[in-house]
Design a protein around this motif. Structure first.
Motif, PDB file in Angstrom:
ATOM      1  N   GLY A  26      -3.636 -15.591 -13.543  1.00 18.78           N
ATOM      2  CA  GLY A  26      -2.715 -14.457 -13.661  1.00 18.78           C
ATOM      3  C   GLY A  26      -1.687 -14.412 -12.547  1.00 18.78           C
ATOM      4  O   GLY A  26      -1.219 -13.331 -12.176  1.00 18.78           O
ATOM      5  N   GLN A  27      -1.305 -15.564 -12.008  1.00 23.80           N
ATOM      6  CA  GLN A  27      -0.438 -15.604 -10.830  1.00 23.80           C
ATOM      7  C   GLN A  27       1.045 -15.572 -11.189  1.00 23.80           C
ATOM      8  O   GLN A  27       1.511 -16.329 -12.044  1.00 23.80           O
ATOM      9  CB  GLN A  27      -0.722 -16.861 -10.003  1.00 23.80           C
ATOM     10  N   ASN A  28       1.775 -14.685 -10.531  1.00 28.05           N
ATOM     11  CA  ASN A  28       3.235 -14.675 -10.508  1.00 28.05           C
ATOM     12  C   ASN A  28       3.611 -14.312  -9.087  1.00 28.05           C
ATOM     13  O   ASN A  28       3.365 -13.179  -8.657  1.00 28.05           O
ATOM     14  CB  ASN A  28       3.813 -13.655 -11.504  1.00 28.05           C
ATOM     15  N   PHE A  29       4.164 -15.253  -8.335  1.00 29.92           N
ATOM     16  CA  PHE A  29       4.399 -15.031  -6.917  1.00 29.92           C
ATOM     17  C   PHE A  29       5.710 -14.282  -6.693  1.00 29.92           C
ATOM     18  O   PHE A  29       6.747 -14.637  -7.262  1.00 29.92           O
ATOM     19  CB  PHE A  29       4.432 -16.361  -6.165  1.00 29.92           C
ATOM     20  N   LEU A  30       5.641 -13.258  -5.841  1.00 28.92           N
ATOM     21  CA  LEU A  30       6.822 -12.491  -5.450  1.00 28.92           C
ATOM     22  C   LEU A  30       7.331 -13.081  -4.143  1.00 28.92           C
ATOM     23  O   LEU A  30       6.688 -12.962  -3.102  1.00 28.92           O
ATOM     24  CB  LEU A  30       6.445 -11.015  -5.281  1.00 28.92           C
ATOM     25  N   LEU A  31       8.508 -13.742  -4.210  1.00 26.91           N
ATOM     26  CA  LEU A  31       8.993 -14.504  -3.059  1.00 26.91           C
ATOM     27  C   LEU A  31      10.055 -13.767  -2.246  1.00 26.91           C
ATOM     28  O   LEU A  31      10.412 -14.225  -1.165  1.00 26.91           O
ATOM     29  CB  LEU A  31       9.564 -15.850  -3.531  1.00 26.91           C
ATOM     30  N   ASP A  32      10.562 -12.663  -2.739  1.00 28.31           N
ATOM     31  CA  ASP A  32      11.608 -11.922  -2.045  1.00 28.31           C
ATOM     32  C   ASP A  32      10.965 -11.027  -0.982  1.00 28.31           C
ATOM     33  O   ASP A  32      10.300 -10.035  -1.302  1.00 28.31           O
ATOM     34  CB  ASP A  32      12.397 -11.082  -3.048  1.00 28.31           C
ATOM     35  N   LEU A  33      11.155 -11.378   0.286  1.00 25.80           N
ATOM     36  CA  LEU A  33      10.521 -10.620   1.361  1.00 25.80           C
ATOM     37  C   LEU A  33      11.114  -9.223   1.514  1.00 25.80           C
ATOM     38  O   LEU A  33      10.493  -8.350   2.117  1.00 25.80           O
ATOM     39  CB  LEU A  33      10.611 -11.400   2.670  1.00 25.80           C
ATOM     40  N   ASN A  34      12.321  -9.003   0.986  1.00 25.15           N
ATOM     41  CA  ASN A  34      12.833  -7.632   0.943  1.00 25.15           C
ATOM     42  C   ASN A  34      11.931  -6.767   0.067  1.00 25.15           C
ATOM     43  O   ASN A  34      11.633  -5.617   0.400  1.00 25.15           O
ATOM     44  CB  ASN A  34      14.256  -7.612   0.368  1.00 25.15           C
ATOM     45  N   LEU A  35      11.507  -7.326  -1.064  1.00 24.48           N
ATOM     46  CA  LEU A  35      10.677  -6.564  -1.991  1.00 24.48           C
ATOM     47  C   LEU A  35       9.245  -6.412  -1.489  1.00 24.48           C
ATOM     48  O   LEU A  35       8.641  -5.348  -1.652  1.00 24.48           O
ATOM     49  CB  LEU A  35      10.689  -7.229  -3.365  1.00 24.48           C
ATOM     50  N   THR A  36       8.701  -7.454  -0.881  1.00 22.53           N
ATOM     51  CA  THR A  36       7.350  -7.298  -0.335  1.00 22.53           C
ATOM     52  C   THR A  36       7.344  -6.259   0.777  1.00 22.53           C
ATOM     53  O   THR A  36       6.399  -5.476   0.905  1.00 22.53           O
ATOM     54  CB  THR A  36       6.797  -8.636   0.184  1.00 22.53           C
ATOM     55  N   GLY A  37       8.426  -6.229   1.556  1.00 24.20           N
ATOM     56  CA  GLY A  37       8.543  -5.196   2.585  1.00 24.20           C
ATOM     57  C   GLY A  37       8.633  -3.804   1.978  1.00 24.20           C
ATOM     58  O   GLY A  37       8.054  -2.841   2.497  1.00 24.20           O
ATOM     59  N   ARG A  38       9.338  -3.688   0.867  1.00 28.33           N
ATOM     60  CA  ARG A  38       9.455  -2.381   0.207  1.00 28.33           C
ATOM     61  C   ARG A  38       8.100  -1.906  -0.307  1.00 28.33           C
ATOM     62  O   ARG A  38       7.768  -0.720  -0.202  1.00 28.33           O
ATOM     63  CB  ARG A  38      10.450  -2.469  -0.952  1.00 28.33           C
ATOM     64  N   ILE A  39       7.314  -2.816  -0.835  1.00 28.39           N
ATOM     65  CA  ILE A  39       5.976  -2.449  -1.304  1.00 28.39           C
ATOM     66  C   ILE A  39       5.108  -1.998  -0.128  1.00 28.39           C
ATOM     67  O   ILE A  39       4.402  -0.983  -0.209  1.00 28.39           O
ATOM     68  CB  ILE A  39       5.320  -3.624  -2.040  1.00 28.39           C
ATOM     69  N   ALA A  40       5.164  -2.750   0.970  1.00 32.44           N
ATOM     70  CA  ALA A  40       4.369  -2.390   2.146  1.00 32.44           C
ATOM     71  C   ALA A  40       4.762  -1.010   2.667  1.00 32.44           C
ATOM     72  O   ALA A  40       3.908  -0.192   3.019  1.00 32.44           O
ATOM     73  CB  ALA A  40       4.536  -3.449   3.234  1.00 32.44           C
ATOM     74  N   ARG A  41       6.066  -0.739   2.690  1.00 30.19           N
ATOM     75  CA  ARG A  41       6.522   0.586   3.177  1.00 30.19           C
ATOM     76  C   ARG A  41       6.125   1.694   2.209  1.00 30.19           C
ATOM     77  O   ARG A  41       5.886   2.836   2.617  1.00 30.19           O
ATOM     78  CB  ARG A  41       8.030   0.568   3.404  1.00 30.19           C
ATOM     79  N   ALA A  42       6.047   1.365   0.912  1.00 25.48           N
ATOM     80  CA  ALA A  42       5.637   2.368  -0.075  1.00 25.48           C
ATOM     81  C   ALA A  42       4.194   2.810   0.139  1.00 25.48           C
ATOM     82  O   ALA A  42       3.792   3.871  -0.355  1.00 25.48           O
ATOM     83  CB  ALA A  42       5.802   1.804  -1.481  1.00 25.48           C
ATOM     84  N   ALA A  43       3.429   2.011   0.855  1.00 23.03           N
ATOM     85  CA  ALA A  43       2.034   2.366   1.134  1.00 23.03           C
ATOM     86  C   ALA A  43       1.919   3.417   2.223  1.00 23.03           C
ATOM     87  O   ALA A  43       0.802   3.849   2.542  1.00 23.03           O
ATOM     88  CB  ALA A  43       1.244   1.119   1.523  1.00 23.03           C
ATOM     89  N   GLY A  44       3.049   3.836   2.790  1.00 26.92           N
ATOM     90  CA  GLY A  44       3.027   4.857   3.831  1.00 26.92           C
ATOM     91  C   GLY A  44       2.832   4.241   5.196  1.00 26.92           C
ATOM     92  O   GLY A  44       2.682   3.026   5.335  1.00 26.92           O
ATOM     93  N   PRO A  45       2.824   5.059   6.249  1.00 27.07           N
ATOM     94  CA  PRO A  45       2.623   4.525   7.602  1.00 27.07           C
ATOM     95  C   PRO A  45       1.320   3.737   7.679  1.00 27.07           C
ATOM     96  O   PRO A  45       0.270   4.210   7.253  1.00 27.07           O
ATOM     97  CB  PRO A  45       2.564   5.790   8.473  1.00 27.07           C
ATOM     98  N   LEU A  46       1.390   2.533   8.210  1.00 24.80           N
ATOM     99  CA  LEU A  46       0.227   1.646   8.213  1.00 24.80           C
ATOM    100  C   LEU A  46      -0.442   1.531   9.579  1.00 24.80           C
ATOM    101  O   LEU A  46      -1.474   0.856   9.701  1.00 24.80           O
ATOM    102  CB  LEU A  46       0.654   0.250   7.737  1.00 24.80           C
TER     103      LEU A  46
END
Length: 288
Positions: A26-46
């Protein structure tokens, strides 16, 4: 594409470690680090948070979680080819990344938690995404060991999670999810952002556990929802017969018209019916 650390670009990591995406996983790799950063920030203060990631692959989201300040990331990956790539990230962020080479469907992460708040943040493999979500939503005891879930699904699945009564996507998954959590679709991600490109849009969903969901037995709730939606075009007086109790008693407990169909009943109605089902089953036979 943003460069968030001194590690190699993700395409280079994929080439180096032979990480062509496997459909079987079930792999689809997300390679855009702008988007991975957006997901991480959506998780709230870490800061101070232990982030749990499932299916990190080449590690784009892993790197974003670490860059955004997660105290620790526990990455669960069953694809042995990715372990080398994740080891390089671990070396770059000493003592902050724990890589577990195992199947997230069977691995229990709780013994690894160190008392910090735990938060699940993941681009889930499509083929196990719904099953993993259900396993987290049925965790006992409740409130669970995590303080929120920030997860990527196919848009169709995301709509099923956040749906409410009278929505086309409303069903068993929505009843369970919205009984135990506050749910919201945060944003969509285009197929073009992935390698290989899926045929559908993806959505990032946030689920925040309710501290005190309406009281009822979780298994009874699942059984009522399964019966009602298993024959969703039929009236409740008919669909609920599969529970081997009087459907009229169940619907009366929720002040619901027996001629209604499952998709028109709010979560609170299913909770009321589940409580009544439990009472009926627990009632002792009357002895004259």
């Amino acid at each position: 594409m943003a460069q968030i650390d001194d590690l190699p670009p993700l395409r280079e990591v994929i080439r180096k470690h032979g990480l062509s995406a496997k459909k079987s996983l079930g792999q689809n790799f997300l390679l855009d680090l702008n988007l991975t950063g957006r997901i991480a920030r959506a998780a709230g203060p870490l800061a101070g948070v232990t982030a749990i990631e499932v299916g990190p692959g080449p590690g784009g989201l892993t790197r974003a979680l670490l860059t955004e300040g997660a105290a620790r990331v526990i990455a669960i990956e069953r694809d042995d080819r990715a372990i080398g790539a994740l080891a390089e990230i671990s070396a770059h962020y000493p003592e902050r990344l724990t890589v577990i080479a195992d199947d997230a469907m069977s691995f229990d992460v709780r013994p690894l938690l160190d008392g910090r708040p735990a938060r699940v943040v993941a681009n889930l493999p499509y083929n196990i995404a719904s099953a993993l979500l259900v396993s987290w939503l049925t965790a006992e005891p409740w409130p669970p060991w995590y303080d929120r879930l920030v997860l990527m699904f196919q848009r169709e699945v995301a709509e099923r999670i956040v749906a409410h009564e009278d929505d086309e996507a409303y069903g068993r998954l929505a009843v369970l999810a919205n009984w135990r959590a506050e749910t919201k679709i945060l944003f969509d991600i285009s197929p073009a952002a992935f390698v290989p490109q899926p045929k559908v849009t993806s959505s990032v969903v946030r689920l925040k556990p309710r501290t005190a969901p309406e009281p009822c037995d979780r298994r009874a709730l699942e059984q009522v929802a399964a019966a009602a939606f298993g024959q969703r075009r039929k009236m409740l007086r008919q669909s609920l017969k599969s529970l081997s109790v009087d459907p009229n008693r169940l619907v009366a407990a929720g002040d619901i018209d027996a001629s209604r169909r499952a998709e028109t009943v709010p979560v609170s109605g299913f909770v009321a019916m589940a409580r009544e089902l439990t009472e009926i089953r627990n009632a002792k036979p009357h002895i004259a």
